[in-house]
Design an enzyme around this catalytic site. Structure first.
Site, PDB file in Angstrom:
ATOM      1  N   GLU A  44      37.381  -0.257 -33.997  1.00 58.60           N
ATOM      2  CA  GLU A  44      38.211   0.946 -33.943  1.00 58.60           C
ATOM      3  C   GLU A  44      39.598   0.567 -34.431  1.00 58.60           C
ATOM      4  O   GLU A  44      40.241  -0.309 -33.844  1.00 58.60           O
ATOM      5  CB  GLU A  44      38.317   1.476 -32.511  1.00 58.60           C
ATOM      6  CG  GLU A  44      37.002   1.962 -31.925  1.00 58.60           C
ATOM      7  CD  GLU A  44      37.132   2.346 -30.451  1.00 58.60           C
ATOM      8  OE1 GLU A  44      36.173   2.910 -29.923  1.00 58.60           O
ATOM      9  OE2 GLU A  44      38.169   2.062 -29.822  1.00 58.60           O
ATOM     10  N   ASP A  55      47.683   6.015 -23.301  1.00 55.87           N
ATOM     11  CA  ASP A  55      47.499   4.569 -23.230  1.00 55.87           C
ATOM     12  C   ASP A  55      48.310   3.928 -22.121  1.00 55.87           C
ATOM     13  O   ASP A  55      49.424   4.340 -21.824  1.00 55.87           O
ATOM     14  CB  ASP A  55      47.883   3.928 -24.571  1.00 55.87           C
ATOM     15  CG  ASP A  55      46.810   4.148 -25.609  1.00 55.87           C
ATOM     16  OD1 ASP A  55      45.683   3.659 -25.382  1.00 55.87           O
ATOM     17  OD2 ASP A  55      47.068   4.821 -26.620  1.00 55.87           O
TER      18      ASP A  55
END
Lengths: 252, 394
Positions: A44, A55
């Site tokens: 990814e 995140d």
């Protein structure tokens, strides 16, 4: 040939999230090369973003530092091109917040990704209700739009999210942001089993997987295992550290 | 439900948060049909907040400008000193109804943080406020107020360390605790249903202003002005006039050092369509789609985005969005202090500056209403520093 389906047919893939361009473009590329040599099956490529709201601290900091250097989506596409030239079999997924993609232009992006041999897009902040704006260009260019399901997603909604989708399902292991956890939640086996019962797509499991123990635990139930923050932390040290990290993780 | 305003709005969040947003939407729509909810809200607005707030004819200010009659909607007289409390009370009542035990909120100037800490104390809930480290420093009095009210203040060290970064952190926190925590967004921005909810709870400003103007002058105003950061006080007062096309609506964005310098926070005038904080809206961003840090003398306007309905109102030209620079806002601050004995917040000073400009071009029988969204006590240190730095008399 659908590269992603073939990978899942062959084995339980190890899927690695990398912050593209971190800590430098060269070190990042080297870390990805070594990760692939040591057992990573799908990469990814995280697009640096100034505001990584989903995140935890490790990826958020890597993302912001890289964005501040002026490394953007165009640079990530060039990296994807080089990776694809060296690694024909490896799955490549663009992992991005919506804004850099909107800014680049969805149609132009999907056309370019297809031409470069990238297999799909994983959008962080694009739920079902807003999905068509990116799904349509993905379909036009034969790209997978990877759907995400969380532990809080009710079954009816899971069914709706996964209907007519391709590639694989990203199952978010924990209700929270990315980052290492000591163990997976107690109800993890039950929840991921519930998702698998609702789809024919392979279900890969990510969030909170940072060592061999949690990776092996996830691999008991999931069709693939995703690791992000742990790898990004290793990348920060050196490409060799990243390679060692993958070796340790690849016990399943 | 209409979740978008033209192409703007929506709910661009990670899947993990979609359930919490649906739960909120359901609770809000149900509450709006519930007379006992409305009664409790009304009672608190009257007896706790001190509504209605006056509409005050600022005669000396009007004379100074030499044109239209300027009326001030005195949201600065609310409990806690700004319009923010209207929305905080409404959302806290929703939180109570939903059985949530803890409130979290982002804040820029600290007025929304204070309002949230206030309602948390009122309802006996835990409270944590997310605030950029730059704002913690420049709005210290408000940080002290939040502490006094029993809230925790988390100082955010990432990015530009202002409102945008505080909101990122609050959203992260909410992603991991939405089951028992209510995220009390302070501006008419964020993912649907927040822009709708904040507008509903702030629309009391516009409803009152319209009625008060009719009562006092026998007619509608010619123009209504508000400052626009995220846009909650503006959408609140505009809500009373949106359906009346003959009333001109003007939103003053923070021009900082000037649009041409890049040092500003004028998202509509200087930004492009983007996606952040759960919404599609205008954002200040660079050629890679990275959000830019903003600059404004006023912490409450120092935000790189703007609420989605404002984007729509800008595109459809129902509202005119202008740019007021730091020095114009400071000048307006001085003018209001010295003509009317009212110390406005630096945010609201942007709207005053716009009124001073516009009133001068209008005739004496015309009416301009300005939303005086907050009081300036929190800004005294900043004003002093600004003047010392620019060699002006204190």
């Amino acid at each position: 040939m659908d590269r992603i389906s073939n990978i899942f047919k062959a084995k339980k893939p190890l899927i690695i999230f990398t912050e593209a361009g971190y800590p430098s473009m060269q070190q990042c590329e080297e870390a990805i090369d070594l990760a692939i040599l040591n057992g990573a099956d799908i990469i990814e490529l995280g697009v640096p973003f100034s505001d990584p709201m989903a995140d935890g601290p490790v990826i958020a900091e890597a993302s912001q530092k890289t964005a501040e250097k002026g490394i953007g989506l165009t640079d990530v596409l060039l990296l994807a091109k080089r990776i694809r030239q060296k690694h024909e079999e490896t799955g490549l997924i663009l992992f991005s917040y919506m804004n850099p993609m909107l800014h680049y232009g969805y149609e132009r992006l999907c056309k370019d990704l297809d031409a470069l041999g990238v297999d799909g897009i994983l959008p962080v902040d694009l739920p079902l209700e807003e999905r068509n704006e990116l799904l349509v260009p993905c379909r036009n260019h034969g790209l997978h739009l990877i759907p995400l399901v969380s532990p809080l997603t009710p079954p009816d909604r899971t069914r709706e999210i996964l209907a007519n989708m391709t590639g694989f399902v990203y199952y978010i292991n924990v209700a929270g942001v990315t980052g290492a956890r000591k163990t997976l939640p107690e109800d993890y086996p039950e929840l991921i089993h519930g998702v698998k019962a609702l789809t024919n797509l392979p279900v890969a499991s990510g969030f909170g997987i940072a060592d061999a123990k949690t990776a092996a635990q996830a691999a008991q139930y999931a069709d693939g295992v995703i690791c992000g923050s742990g790898f990004v932390k290793a990348m920060e040290t050196s490409p060799q550290a990243a390679a060692r990290f993958i070796k340790e993780l690849r016990t399943f | 439900m209409n979740t978008h305003y033209g192409i703007y709005g929506g709910a661009y969040v990670a899947e993990t948060l979609t359930g919490a947003l649906r739960e909120l939407e359901g609770a809000f729509l149900e509450a709006m049909q519930d007379l006992s909810f409305k009664k409790e809200l009304q009672d608190l607005l009257t007896n706790y907040v001190g509504r209605e707030s006056p509409l005050y004819h600022a005669k000396r200010l009007s004379e100074t400008c030499g044109g239209a009659q300027i009326y001030l909607k005195r949201e600065d007289l609310n409990h806690t000193g700004a319009h923010k409390i209207n929305n905080a009370i409404g959302q806290a009542l929703l939180a109570k109804r939903m059985g949530k035990k803890r409130l979290i909120a982002e804040t820029g100037a600290g007025m929304h943080g204070v309002a949230t800490a206030t309602v948390a104390a009122l309802f006996g809930m835990e409270c944590e406020i997310f605030m950029g480290a730059v704002d913690v420093a420049r709005q210290a009095p408000n940080v002290e107020r939040m502490h006094a009210l029993g809230a925790k203040v988390r100082s955010i060290m990432e990015g530009g360390q202002t409102l945008k970064d505080a909101m990122n952190s609050a959203l992260r926190e909410w992603t991991s605790c939405s089951r028992d925590t209510f995220y009390l967004i302070g501006t008419a921005a964020g993912p649907y249903p927040y822009p709708m909810i904040v507008k509903e709870f702030q629309s009391v400003i516009g409803k009152e202003a319209r009625r008060q103007c009719m009562e006092q002058t026998g007619r509608l105003p010619d123009e209504v002005i508000a400052c626009v950061g995220g846009g909650s006080n503006a959408i609140g007062i505009f809500a009373g006039f949106l359906d009346t096309p003959q009333v001109r609506l003007v939103g003053a964005e923070a021009g900082g050092l000037g649009l041409e310098t890049g040092m500003h926070a004028a998202s509509i005038n200087g930004g492009k369509v983007g996606i952040l904080h759960g919404m599609k809206a205008y954002f200040l961003q660079d050629e890679n789609g990275q959000m830019l840090d903003t600059h404004s003398v006023s912490a409450g306007l120092d935000y790189s985005g703007v609420g989605p309905e404002h984007c729509y109102l800008a595109d459809t030209k129902r509202v005119k969005y202008t740019v007021i620079k730091d020095d114009e806002a400071i000048h307006a601050f001085d003018t209001l202090c010295r003509t009317e004995g009212i110390i406005p917040a630096l945010e609201s000073s942007h709207a005053i500056a716009q009124a001073i400009k516009d009133a001068a071009t209008m005739s004496k029988d015309q009416i301009v209403i300005v939303n005086l969204s907050g009081r300036g006590d929190k800004d005294m240190e900043n004003i002093k520093n600004y003047k010392v730095h620019h060699g002006q008399n204190l």
